[in-house]
Each structure stands twice: as structure tokens, then as C-alpha cells.
Motif scaffolding. Structure first.
Motif, mmCIF file in Angstrom:
data_model
loop_
_atom_site.group_PDB
_atom_site.id
_atom_site.type_symbol
_atom_site.label_atom_id
_atom_site.label_comp_id
_atom_site.label_asym_id
_atom_site.label_seq_id
_atom_site.Cartn_x
_atom_site.Cartn_y
_atom_site.Cartn_z
ATOM 1 N N GLU A 10 0.829 -1.200 0.000
ATOM 2 C CA GLU A 10 0.000 0.000 0.000
ATOM 3 C C GLU A 10 0.865 1.252 0.000
ATOM 4 O O GLU A 10 2.064 1.194 0.267
ATOM 5 C CB GLU A 10 -0.912 0.004 1.230
ATOM 6 N N ILE A 12 0.959 5.301 1.540
ATOM 7 C CA ILE A 12 0.432 6.208 2.553
ATOM 8 C C ILE A 12 0.342 7.600 1.926
ATOM 9 O O ILE A 12 1.351 8.142 1.458
ATOM 10 C CB ILE A 12 1.323 6.255 3.810
ATOM 11 N N LEU A 14 0.122 11.242 2.494
ATOM 12 C CA LEU A 14 0.364 12.157 3.610
ATOM 13 C C LEU A 14 -0.591 13.352 3.603
ATOM 14 O O LEU A 14 -1.083 13.767 4.645
ATOM 15 C CB LEU A 14 1.816 12.645 3.573
ATOM 16 N N SER A 17 -1.659 15.644 6.759
ATOM 17 C CA SER A 17 -1.875 14.901 8.005
ATOM 18 C C SER A 17 -1.249 15.574 9.217
ATOM 19 O O SER A 17 -1.636 15.303 10.358
ATOM 20 C CB SER A 17 -1.334 13.477 7.875
ATOM 21 N N ASN A 83 -9.858 9.417 3.410
ATOM 22 C CA ASN A 83 -8.549 9.619 4.031
ATOM 23 C C ASN A 83 -8.512 10.833 4.947
ATOM 24 O O ASN A 83 -7.801 10.833 5.959
ATOM 25 C CB ASN A 83 -7.466 9.749 2.957
ATOM 26 N N ARG A 88 -5.334 6.299 9.514
ATOM 27 C CA ARG A 88 -4.343 5.722 8.595
ATOM 28 C C ARG A 88 -4.741 6.047 7.158
ATOM 29 O O ARG A 88 -5.704 5.503 6.618
ATOM 30 C CB ARG A 88 -4.272 4.210 8.788
ATOM 31 N N LYS A 89 -4.011 6.933 6.540
ATOM 32 C CA LYS A 89 -4.387 7.456 5.227
ATOM 33 C C LYS A 89 -3.692 6.642 4.142
ATOM 34 O O LYS A 89 -2.727 7.084 3.536
ATOM 35 C CB LYS A 89 -4.025 8.931 5.149
ATOM 36 N N SER A 90 -4.213 5.449 3.918
ATOM 37 C CA SER A 90 -3.559 4.528 2.995
ATOM 38 C C SER A 90 -4.456 4.214 1.809
ATOM 39 O O SER A 90 -5.674 4.400 1.846
ATOM 40 C CB SER A 90 -3.195 3.227 3.718
ATOM 41 N N CYS A 96 -4.089 2.340 -6.002
ATOM 42 C CA CYS A 96 -3.347 3.534 -6.429
ATOM 43 C C CYS A 96 -3.097 3.506 -7.926
ATOM 44 O O CYS A 96 -3.272 4.512 -8.619
ATOM 45 C CB CYS A 96 -2.025 3.616 -5.659
ATOM 46 N N ASN A 171 6.994 4.253 0.448
ATOM 47 C CA ASN A 171 5.565 4.236 0.126
ATOM 48 C C ASN A 171 4.791 5.453 0.641
ATOM 49 O O ASN A 171 3.564 5.446 0.631
ATOM 50 C CB ASN A 171 4.918 2.964 0.676
ATOM 51 N N GLN A 172 5.476 6.492 1.092
ATOM 52 C CA GLN A 172 4.781 7.683 1.596
ATOM 53 C C GLN A 172 4.713 8.750 0.502
ATOM 54 O O GLN A 172 5.726 9.339 0.116
ATOM 55 C CB GLN A 172 5.478 8.233 2.841
#
Length: 310
Positions: A10, A12, A14, A17, A83, A88-90, A96, A171-172
Motif C-alpha cells: 500500500e 500512505i 500524507l 496529516s 482519508n 491511517r491514510k492509505s 493507487c 511508500n509515503q
């Protein structure tokens, strides 16, 4: 490559946040924009379909624009809203990639559609006697199919190049949704091929259509000034200024995002404008001073027995 992608799992997103109060404000604004986009564009599609007076090339293209806007905002808006209110903003890796492909394809198609709409207005104003012959149903369908195939072809090329990149566990994404420039910053390899393709497609889908639009409206402006009828000048001016307003909103923000250097924070807020604000404004811009749409809306509502009795 497959192992790298599947282990990533996954991304994330941001977003903002680190600023919870701004997240709440953005949630409310985007919810309002999304609901208004759904209502406005659905109204245009339904009215254009139900009223025979609007079965013309101009409203055929406008209905396609509304449909594109509905799909475009739906591919991004709900995920952003979730999100903004989640700890948890995934987004799943596959989600994606799907979001990226759909939004890129629809956005590319819309850029080409606006150029087609400019050509339609050029023929209507500069060659009115030949308008019906030139803008035949078959020709309109051919242009529309070409725009859709070109847009989704562009999305396919981009997604294939993205899928070939290694992420090395990074992954961010510093963004509200999956966007090409933000994703490329995560790749742990040279992305010059992706950047070159991104620049080439931006020239083809942004600068070239924009140039064609400006040339078309140069001819239109000259023709409008030569009109003897004040009513004819007013009608042509209203229609064309509406289209130019849409063009300015979409191309201006997209060019800023893809062709001009900007910070990540600036880029992600500009992207909100062309993904959420512009699709909401399109129905208002095209219908606010449009007497044909107002009349069609009254006729469609007049078929409702409840409406007739009031």
C-alpha cells in the motif's frame, strides 16, 4: 519486480496529516464540491438527453464533458474524503495504480475534448452555412472516439512506465491522491524516461490543444466583431466566453502542475483545483447565461405532473 510491488502492499497518502484542522476544512470543502459536481453535471446530461432542442453537436460535446467530469471526480473524491477522516491514510497498491490510470486517462481525454469544442464553436461562428454539413453526427462521433482512445492510450503508456519502477519500500506519497510527479519522487532509480514521456504528453495534451483553441478563438473573435446583429454578437460572445473560462481554469492549473517547477505543497493544492473545483464550476459556467439550457430545463421539469400543477 513483482516481488517488489506485492511486498509494498500500500501507499500512505500524507496530504496535510500534520495539520488536522486543515484536514477538516478540506473535507468539508471537497464534500461540497463533489456533491455540487454530481448534481450539476448530472443535470446537464439528463437535460441534454431528454430535450430534443439540445440534440446538437455543442450539447453532445457538453454532455461528454459532464460525463468526464463526473467520472474524473469520482475516481479521486471519495478516496480523499475517506482519508481526510481516517487515522491511517492509505490506499492499496493496486488501488493507487487504478486511480492513477483512470484519472490520467479521463483528464487527458478532457484536454482533447476542449479543443474539439473550440473547433465546433469556430465552425458555428465562422462557417455557419456549412455547420450542419461539417459537424455531422458521424464526424462528431469520430472526433469523440479519437479523444477517448487518445486519452486512455496516454494513460496506458504512463501506467506501464510507472509499473516498471522499483520502489525499494518507499511508500509515503506527499499528496492527497496518486499523482505521477509525486509517485516519481519515491522511485529508487533513474526516472528520466518517465519525465521525458511526461513532458512529451504535456506538450501533446496541453500546449498543442491550447494553441489550437487560441487560434480558433482568434478567428472567432474577428468574426464576432464583423457581425451586424447585436443579438448574434451577444449570443456568440456568451457561448465563447464560457468555453474560454473553462479552458483557462483547466489548462492554467494543469500547465502549472506539469510544466512549471513548483514545491510539493503548492503542487498538491493546485491539483485540488483542477480535480475538484473545475468540474464543479463547468456546469455553472456553461449554463449560467445560457438561455437554451434554461429553456430546456423548464421544458423537462414541465413534463412532471407535479410541476405542471403548481
Amino acid at each position: 519486480m513483482e516481488g517488489n510491488q506485492s511486498s509494498l502492499g500500500e501507499f500512505i497518502l500524507l496530504g496535510v496529516s500534520d495539520r488536522p484542522q486543515l484536514e477538516l476544512l478540506l473535507f468539508v470543502l471537497i464534500l461540497i464540491f463533489y456533491v455540487m459536481t454530481l448534481l450539476g453535471n448530472t443535470t446537464i446530461i439528463v437535460v441534454s438527453w431528454l430535450d430534443p432542442c439540445l440534440h446538437t453537436p455543442m450539447y453532445f460535446f457538453l454532455s461528454n464533458l459532464s460525463f468526464l467530469d463526473l467520472c474524473f471526480t469520482t475516481s479521486l473524491g471519495p478516496q480523499m474524503l475517506v482519508n481526510f477522516r481516517s487515522a491511517r491514510k492509505s490506499i492499496p497498491w493496486a488501488g493507487c495504480m487504478a486511480q492513477l490510470y483512470i484519472s490520467l486517462s479521463l483528464g487527458s481525454t478532457e484536454c482533447l475534448l476542449l479543443a474539439i469544442m473550440a473547433y465546433d464553436r469556430y465552425v458555428a461562428v465562422c462557417q455557419p452555412l456549412r455547420y450542419t454539413a461539417i459537424m455531422s453526427r458521424r464526424f462528431c462521433l469520430q472526433m469523440m472516439v479519437t479523444a477517448w482512445l487518445s486519452g486512455f492510450g496516454n494513460g496506458l503508456v504512463k501506467i506501464v512506465l510507472i509499473l516498471r519502477l522499483p520502489w525499494c519500500g518507499r511508500n509515503q506519497i506527499n499528496h492527497f491522491f496518486c499523482e505521477v510527479p509525486a509517485l516519481l519522487k519515491l522511485a529508487c532509480t533513474d526516472t528520466s524516461t518517465n519525465m521525458a514521456e511526461l513532458l512529451a504528453s504535456a506538450v501533446f495534451l496541453l500546449l498543442l490543444p491550447l494553441g489550437l483553441i487560441l487560434v480558433s478563438y482568434g478567428y472567432i473573435g474577428t468574426a464576432v466583431l464583423r457581425m451586424r446583429s447585436a443579438e448574434g454578437r451577444r449570443k456568440a460572445f456568451n457561448t465563447c466566453t464560457s468555453h474560454l473560462a473553462v479552458v483557462s481554469l483547466l489548462y492554467g492549473t494543469a500547465i502549472y502542475m506539469y510544466l512549471l517547477p513548483s514545491s510539493q505543497d503548492q503542487g498538491k493544492f493546485v491539483s485540488l483545483f483542477y480535480t475538484m473545483v473545475t468540474p464543479m464550476l463547468n456546469p455553472l459556467i456553461y449554463t449560467l447565461r445560457n438561455k437554451e439550457v434554461h429553456g430546456a430545463l423548464r421544458r423537462v421539469l414541465g413534463r412532471n405532473p407535479t410541476s405542471q400543477g403548481t
